[in-house]
Structures are given as C-alpha cells and as structure tokens.
Design a protein around this motif. Structure first.
Motif, short mmCIF file in Angstrom:
data_model
loop_
_atom_site.label_atom_id
_atom_site.label_comp_id
_atom_site.label_asym_id
_atom_site.label_seq_id
_atom_site.Cartn_x
_atom_site.Cartn_y
_atom_site.Cartn_z
N LEU A 77 68.05 25.14 78.46
CA LEU A 77 67.40 24.60 77.26
C LEU A 77 67.23 23.09 77.37
O LEU A 77 66.16 22.55 77.03
CB LEU A 77 68.22 24.95 76.02
N GLN A 78 68.24 22.40 77.85
CA GLN A 78 68.13 20.95 78.01
C GLN A 78 67.03 20.59 79.00
O GLN A 78 66.27 19.63 78.78
CB GLN A 78 69.47 20.38 78.47
N ALA A 79 66.92 21.35 80.10
CA ALA A 79 65.86 21.09 81.09
C ALA A 79 64.48 21.30 80.48
O ALA A 79 63.56 20.51 80.69
CB ALA A 79 66.06 21.98 82.31
N ALA A 80 64.32 22.37 79.71
CA ALA A 80 63.02 22.65 79.09
C ALA A 80 62.66 21.58 78.07
O ALA A 80 61.51 21.16 77.97
CB ALA A 80 63.04 24.03 78.44
N LEU A 87 56.25 15.43 79.07
CA LEU A 87 54.82 15.66 78.84
C LEU A 87 54.32 14.86 77.65
O LEU A 87 53.17 14.42 77.62
CB LEU A 87 54.57 17.16 78.61
N ALA A 88 55.17 14.69 76.66
CA ALA A 88 54.75 13.99 75.43
C ALA A 88 54.61 12.49 75.63
O ALA A 88 53.86 11.83 74.91
CB ALA A 88 55.75 14.26 74.30
N THR A 89 55.31 11.92 76.61
CA THR A 89 55.28 10.47 76.80
C THR A 89 54.35 10.03 77.92
O THR A 89 54.16 8.83 78.14
CB THR A 89 56.69 9.95 77.11
N GLY A 90 53.75 10.95 78.64
CA GLY A 90 52.88 10.57 79.75
C GLY A 90 53.69 10.17 80.96
O GLY A 90 54.87 10.51 81.10
N GLN A 171 56.37 24.21 75.12
CA GLN A 171 57.09 24.53 73.88
C GLN A 171 57.54 25.99 73.91
O GLN A 171 58.63 26.32 73.42
CB GLN A 171 56.20 24.27 72.67
N ALA A 172 56.71 26.86 74.47
CA ALA A 172 57.11 28.26 74.61
C ALA A 172 58.33 28.39 75.52
O ALA A 172 59.23 29.21 75.27
CB ALA A 172 55.95 29.09 75.16
N GLN A 173 58.38 27.56 76.57
CA GLN A 173 59.55 27.58 77.45
C GLN A 173 60.80 27.11 76.69
O GLN A 173 61.90 27.67 76.88
CB GLN A 173 59.30 26.66 78.65
N VAL A 174 60.66 26.12 75.85
CA VAL A 174 61.79 25.65 75.05
C VAL A 174 62.26 26.75 74.10
O VAL A 174 63.47 27.00 73.95
CB VAL A 174 61.41 24.37 74.27
N ALA A 176 61.88 29.97 74.39
CA ALA A 176 62.50 31.06 75.16
C ALA A 176 63.92 30.67 75.58
O ALA A 176 64.84 31.50 75.52
CB ALA A 176 61.65 31.39 76.38
N ALA A 177 64.09 29.42 76.01
CA ALA A 177 65.43 28.97 76.41
C ALA A 177 66.38 28.95 75.23
O ALA A 177 67.56 29.29 75.35
CB ALA A 177 65.33 27.58 77.04
#
Length: 312
Positions: A77-80, A87-90, A171-174, A176-177
């Motif tokens: 979860l932390q990795a996701a 991705l949000a910060t570029g 976000q889907a990966q987050v 799911a984790a």
C-alpha cells in the motif's frame, strides 16, 4: 431427549399438582466460539466453569503467517501511494533543472545562429558568399529555434502531473492494496476470539498445542440470556398463555423461586406417550411453552435441571 423428558413428566403428572403448576426442565442455548481460520492453539485463556465478561479473550491461534501478510500488504500500500504521489507531482526538481539548463544552451545557440544568418544574408546581398552557404545558415538557425521550442515544451510537461488515465489506474492500484491490507488484518484478527457477551464457559473442546481446523469450536459458552425453561401444558390451559406472562420457577436446592417470563408458546400439539389420537386420548395432548428468567437470575438455573413452572 424430549421423549425421555416427556416420559418423566408423564410419571410426575400422576402426582397431584396445583392447577397452575407444571413440570419442566431447564435448557441452555449454547454458543460455540470458533475461528474462521485454522491454526495451532497457542493460548486458551479461559477454563471450564469460569464466568467471563463481554469482549474477554477466549483463545488465540498461532498467527505468524497472518502477521507477515499484514506487513507485506502495508508495504504494498505504501508503494502504491508513493507512485500515486509521484505521478501527481510530475518529474523530480533535479530532472526539471537539467532540462532548463539544456533550454538555456539551446537559446544561446539559437541567438548565435540568428546573428550569423543576418550577417550571411548581408554578405549574400553584397555578393560575398554563395547561395548554398546562406541556405545552410538559415537551416541551422531554424533548427536551433525548433530545439528551443522542444525544450520549452519539455519543461512544461515535466511540471505537469501524470495523465488522467495514469492517475486513475494508479488510484485503482492504491484501492486494491488497501483492500488487500484490510483482508490481511481481518484474517489476523480472526486468530484471537473474544466473547461477544458475558457468560459461563460451559466447556473447552481443545487444549493448548492442538491443531484447530477452521470453524471448529474451541469454547462452548452459555450467556445468561440463553437460559430458558421448558414445560408442557394441556390443551385446556394453553389458550390462556401468551408471551409476556409472568411465572415462578421452583427447583430443588433453589433458595427462592426464580421469576421468569413466557417467551414462546408452541402452535403444535404433541402427545406425552406415543398413542393413537382419539377423542378418548385428547386429554393427553400437551403444548410446549418456553420461559426465560432475567439475565441476573439465569445463573441460578442449570441446563437439564428439573423444575416446576408456577403460573401467575
């Protein structure tokens, strides 16, 4: 068991009893405490005959694998979440700085080639250089300007967050984790079983060190609210009975009568002995009635104990 009790009640019925007194017995609705997960019993926290409070620990199963699964799910979860934040910060600031430095170099080169083009155009008008040399200079200046525009676009892109589709996928990966972590935590929690309500530990079915299959009861409990009295009344008396009516329960060894309240009146009749129904045997029809004492009075009664129910 009911047939045996009915036979006992029939014999007891031969004795003279007051019209509002009926023979019966105490019954307990046991709660079998089990875990949904298998494992070795490492701790049996209660003993037979012990009274426990609500939420008290009853037993614990070995949980090393489940604890490892929780830690793994937490790290995933932390990795996701970290990837989503990235991705949000570029791009990283260092990467943007490199592109900006390249842009400065490209601007300087474009400026130099622009001045060179102006000089070559003047030289060409004066007849000092050939047309081919002027074309080469113009091409190099145009390429330098294109490089400047390319690097300016790269700087803008580097400062943008990830594309919307990428953000949704991450976000889907987050999610799911996080769901996997919740499932792992639930399995770990299942290795410790607590009492849902206060009550008597009627029996323990496993010993420490034994393997307990999934769903196999380890502790048998009897909450006070699950103690009830069963007695049987004739057809002529059942019509006057309904849930909520008060009665007194008497038993051998009881210091005083135990108050109880009728909770159930059967709609189906049965016979005390196995006989063929006829108008002559109609008087032997009986109806089962159940009554429950107050929780504070329930410990005064024991499952299987013969009692008398005295209607009020």
């Amino acid at each position: 068991m009911r047939a045996a009790w009915l036979a006992i009640l029939l014999v007891a019925g031969c004795a003279k009893e007051p019209a509002n007194t009926y023979q019966g017995y105490v019954e307990g609705e046991f709660v079998y405490m089990a875990s949904s997960q298998p494992g070795q019993l490492v701790k049996l926290a209660v003993a037979r005959g012990q009274t426990v409070s609500a939420n008290a620990l009853l037993f614990e199963l070995e949980s090393a694998n489940e604890a490892d699964a929780v830690r793994q799910a937490q790290q995933q979860l932390q990795a996701a979440q970290a990837q989503r934040a990235d991705l949000a910060t570029g791009r990283r600031p260092q990467e943007v700085n490199v592109t900006q430095a390249q842009l400065q170099q490209a601007r300087a080169e474009a400026e130099r080639l622009g001045l060179q083009r102006q000089r070559d155009e003047a030289q060409y008008r004066a007849g000092g250089i050939a047309r081919a040399q002027l074309d080469d200079t113009r091409t190099a200046a145009s390429a330098a300007q294109a490089r400047v525009r390319e690097l300016e676009a790269q700087v803008q892109v580097a400062r943008l967050p990830g594309r919307e589709q990428q953000m949704r996928a991450q976000q889907a990966q987050v999610d799911a984790a996080r769901a996997a972590l919740g499932q792992a935590q639930w399995k770990l929690a299942q290795k410790q079983v607590h009492a849902l309500d206060a009550g008597l530990v009627y029996d323990t079915l496993y010993r420490s060190g034994e393997w307990v299959p999934a769903g196999s009861p380890v502790v048998r409990m009897l909450p006070p609210a699950n103690v009830k009295v069963r007695f049987f009344v004739p057809e002529t008396a059942v019509g006057a009975l309904a849930p909520g009516r008060k009665l007194q329960v008497r038993c051998d060894g009881c210091a005083a009568a135990v108050p109880a309240t009728i909770s159930f009146v059967s709609n189906q009749s049965e016979y005390t002995p196995p006989v063929i129904y006829s108008n002559a045997t109609r008087s032997k029809l009986v109806f089962m009635v159940e009554a429950r004492p107050a929780p504070e009075d329930a410990p005064k009664l024991r499952p299987g104990q013969p009692v008398e129910a005295v209607l009020q």
